[in-house]
Design an enzyme around this catalytic site. Sequence first.
Site, PDB file in Angstrom:
ATOM      1  N   ASP A  92       0.855  -1.180   0.000  1.00  0.00           N
ATOM      2  CA  ASP A  92       0.000   0.000   0.000  1.00  0.00           C
ATOM      3  C   ASP A  92       0.894   1.232   0.000  1.00  0.00           C
ATOM      4  O   ASP A  92       2.092   1.137   0.288  1.00  0.00           O
ATOM      5  CB  ASP A  92      -0.888  -0.009   1.255  1.00  0.00           C
ATOM      6  CG  ASP A  92      -1.784   1.205   1.331  1.00  0.00           C
ATOM      7  OD1 ASP A  92      -2.532   1.443   0.364  1.00  0.00           O
ATOM      8  OD2 ASP A  92      -1.741   1.945   2.338  1.00  0.00           O
ATOM      9  N   SER A  93       0.295   2.384  -0.251  1.00  0.00           N
ATOM     10  CA  SER A  93       1.052   3.636  -0.198  1.00  0.00           C
ATOM     11  C   SER A  93       1.519   3.943   1.227  1.00  0.00           C
ATOM     12  O   SER A  93       2.423   4.736   1.414  1.00  0.00           O
ATOM     13  CB  SER A  93       0.170   4.776  -0.707  1.00  0.00           C
ATOM     14  OG  SER A  93      -1.042   4.804   0.017  1.00  0.00           O
ATOM     15  N   GLU A 123      -6.616   8.810   9.745  1.00  0.00           N
ATOM     16  CA  GLU A 123      -5.317   8.632  10.404  1.00  0.00           C
ATOM     17  C   GLU A 123      -5.279   9.360  11.740  1.00  0.00           C
ATOM     18  O   GLU A 123      -4.629   8.919  12.687  1.00  0.00           O
ATOM     19  CB  GLU A 123      -4.185   9.110   9.485  1.00  0.00           C
ATOM     20  CG  GLU A 123      -4.032   8.191   8.295  1.00  0.00           C
ATOM     21  CD  GLU A 123      -2.737   8.371   7.515  1.00  0.00           C
ATOM     22  OE1 GLU A 123      -1.846   9.103   7.963  1.00  0.00           O
ATOM     23  OE2 GLU A 123      -2.653   7.751   6.438  1.00  0.00           O
ATOM     24  N   ASN A 140      -6.116   1.364  -3.398  1.00  0.00           N
ATOM     25  CA  ASN A 140      -7.063   1.558  -4.502  1.00  0.00           C
ATOM     26  C   ASN A 140      -6.444   2.383  -5.617  1.00  0.00           C
ATOM     27  O   ASN A 140      -6.663   2.107  -6.803  1.00  0.00           O
ATOM     28  CB  ASN A 140      -8.317   2.276  -3.994  1.00  0.00           C
ATOM     29  CG  ASN A 140      -9.201   1.390  -3.162  1.00  0.00           C
ATOM     30  OD1 ASN A 140     -10.243   0.955  -3.607  1.00  0.00           O
ATOM     31  ND2 ASN A 140      -8.784   1.090  -1.944  1.00  0.00           N
ATOM     32  N   THR A 141      -5.666   3.397  -5.255  1.00  0.00           N
ATOM     33  CA  THR A 141      -5.061   4.264  -6.267  1.00  0.00           C
ATOM     34  C   THR A 141      -4.120   3.457  -7.159  1.00  0.00           C
ATOM     35  O   THR A 141      -4.147   3.573  -8.386  1.00  0.00           O
ATOM     36  CB  THR A 141      -4.306   5.430  -5.581  1.00  0.00           C
ATOM     37  OG1 THR A 141      -5.164   6.038  -4.618  1.00  0.00           O
ATOM     38  CG2 THR A 141      -3.854   6.455  -6.575  1.00  0.00           C
ATOM     39  N   TYR A 157      -0.379   8.604  -2.261  1.00  0.00           N
ATOM     40  CA  TYR A 157      -0.350   8.372  -3.709  1.00  0.00           C
ATOM     41  C   TYR A 157      -1.569   9.030  -4.387  1.00  0.00           C
ATOM     42  O   TYR A 157      -1.545   9.313  -5.577  1.00  0.00           O
ATOM     43  CB  TYR A 157      -0.397   6.874  -4.010  1.00  0.00           C
ATOM     44  CG  TYR A 157       0.874   6.088  -3.773  1.00  0.00           C
ATOM     45  CD1 TYR A 157       1.981   6.635  -3.114  1.00  0.00           C
ATOM     46  CD2 TYR A 157       0.964   4.760  -4.210  1.00  0.00           C
ATOM     47  CE1 TYR A 157       3.130   5.872  -2.905  1.00  0.00           C
ATOM     48  CE2 TYR A 157       2.109   4.000  -4.015  1.00  0.00           C
ATOM     49  CZ  TYR A 157       3.187   4.559  -3.359  1.00  0.00           C
ATOM     50  OH  TYR A 157       4.323   3.806  -3.161  1.00  0.00           O
ATOM     51  N   GLY A 158      -2.627   9.215  -3.610  1.00  0.00           N
ATOM     52  CA  GLY A 158      -3.914   9.675  -4.174  1.00  0.00           C
ATOM     53  C   GLY A 158      -3.829  10.906  -5.056  1.00  0.00           C
ATOM     54  O   GLY A 158      -4.439  10.963  -6.118  1.00  0.00           O
ATOM     55  N   CYS A 198     -11.264   3.259  -0.980  1.00  0.00           N
ATOM     56  CA  CYS A 198      -9.985   3.740  -0.443  1.00  0.00           C
ATOM     57  C   CYS A 198      -9.717   2.964   0.835  1.00  0.00           C
ATOM     58  O   CYS A 198     -10.648   2.687   1.606  1.00  0.00           O
ATOM     59  CB  CYS A 198     -10.082   5.234  -0.143  1.00  0.00           C
ATOM     60  SG  CYS A 198      -8.610   5.901   0.673  1.00  0.00           S
ATOM     61  N   THR A 199      -8.449   2.633   1.036  1.00  0.00           N
ATOM     62  CA  THR A 199      -8.074   1.812   2.191  1.00  0.00           C
ATOM     63  C   THR A 199      -8.548   2.391   3.530  1.00  0.00           C
ATOM     64  O   THR A 199      -8.802   1.646   4.472  1.00  0.00           O
ATOM     65  CB  THR A 199      -6.538   1.713   2.254  1.00  0.00           C
ATOM     66  OG1 THR A 199      -5.989   3.030   2.083  1.00  0.00           O
ATOM     67  CG2 THR A 199      -5.999   0.784   1.196  1.00  0.00           C
ATOM     68  N   HIS A 200      -8.621   3.730   3.608  1.00  0.00           N
ATOM     69  CA  HIS A 200      -8.932   4.368   4.896  1.00  0.00           C
ATOM     70  C   HIS A 200     -10.422   4.399   5.227  1.00  0.00           C
ATOM     71  O   HIS A 200     -10.802   4.568   6.373  1.00  0.00           O
ATOM     72  CB  HIS A 200      -8.430   5.809   4.882  1.00  0.00           C
ATOM     73  CG  HIS A 200      -6.947   5.944   4.931  1.00  0.00           C
ATOM     74  ND1 HIS A 200      -6.123   5.384   3.985  1.00  0.00           N
ATOM     75  CD2 HIS A 200      -6.142   6.574   5.818  1.00  0.00           C
ATOM     76  CE1 HIS A 200      -4.860   5.682   4.283  1.00  0.00           C
ATOM     77  NE2 HIS A 200      -4.845   6.396   5.390  1.00  0.00           N
TER      78      HIS A 200
HETATM   79  N1  DGL Z   1      -4.042   3.869   0.039  1.00  0.00           N
HETATM   80  C1  DGL Z   1      -4.650   4.930  -0.733  1.00  0.00           C
HETATM   81  C2  DGL Z   1      -5.843   4.359  -1.516  1.00  0.00           C
HETATM   82  O1  DGL Z   1      -6.456   3.375  -1.134  1.00  0.00           O
HETATM   83  C3  DGL Z   1      -5.070   6.109   0.138  1.00  0.00           C
HETATM   84  C4  DGL Z   1      -3.908   6.926   0.687  1.00  0.00           C
HETATM   85  C5  DGL Z   1      -3.083   7.610  -0.391  1.00  0.00           C
HETATM   86  O2  DGL Z   1      -3.562   8.603  -0.992  1.00  0.00           O
HETATM   87  O3  DGL Z   1      -1.976   7.166  -0.614  1.00  0.00           O
HETATM   88  O4  DGL Z   1      -6.176   4.882  -2.543  1.00  0.00           O
END
Ligand code: DGL
Length: 272
Positions: free
Chosen positions: A14-15, A156, A78-79, A46-47, A188-190
């Site tokens: 993941d990012s 977060e 997801n990104t 990464y978004g 999105c993971t969050h």
């Molecule tokens: N992990 C990213 C996602 O699921 C969210 C956090 C990011 O922007 O890196 O898209």
Amino acid sequence: MSPSPSQRPIGVFDSGIGGLTVVRALTQVLPHENIVYFGDTARVPYGPKSPQVVREYALQDTDVLLKHDVKLIVIACNTVSAVALDVVQKRARVPVIGVIQPGAEAAVAASKKKRIGIIGTAGTINSGAYTNAIRLIESGAHVSGRACPLFVPLAEEGWTDHKVTELIAKEYLFPLTLEKIDTLVLGCTHYPLLRDVIDRVLHHSVTLIDSGAATALVVQRTLAELGLTNASTLKPHLRFLVSDIPNKFTEVGERFLGHKLGKVERDGGWGA
Ligand code: DGL
């Protein structure tokens, strides 16, 4: 002695920290699998980044996992899944599963009216990946997307049940209610951490799809099909690697994972 193929770990990247929600979902359906997690905490988020940069980072993240002899890779982000699944699949010598397709399939299956909303980072929404995946399954589906970047820092920060989060959620989700969606993908993971507030803002009238949870089921099925399910019933080894110093990851990560993380190690040459 090297481990048997099925005892090798699942690699998840993941990012940053958010992918721990996907690890949590994986451990629920696959409690005996060894897992190596890599979070690129030195370069998160990464978004908002361009697809070109995310693709480059995704390849480097993949290389970190391949060093650990993983049997399958899950792209928790997801990104990354939206813009770089193809390059990761090409690089990895093992099966690669992203979160978009499982999330799209679960949404189509759940939606009665085939009016589906997607929320995610700007990168995920701008890519149109969820919309395309949904339309390939259900060509007449009505799909509306909305980027909700502020949800990431709120999750977060642990502000999962805070009036500020509720206000922001109302602002983000109002346009989707006008589209009369009956199903919403938490793309999105969050976002699974904000599930309650999202559900409340939508008056408990929209089915929420956790693409990480849907992905865990696909991983379970894929391992079974490939004869790669770990038959051992011993407590699995969960290993956490990050590209920046681990302090914040350890603290915030426990909330995302739902239990103590244990040791977190530094990996990925670029964070040093
Ligand atoms: N992990 C990213 C996602 O699921 C969210 C956090 C990011 O922007 O890196 O898209």
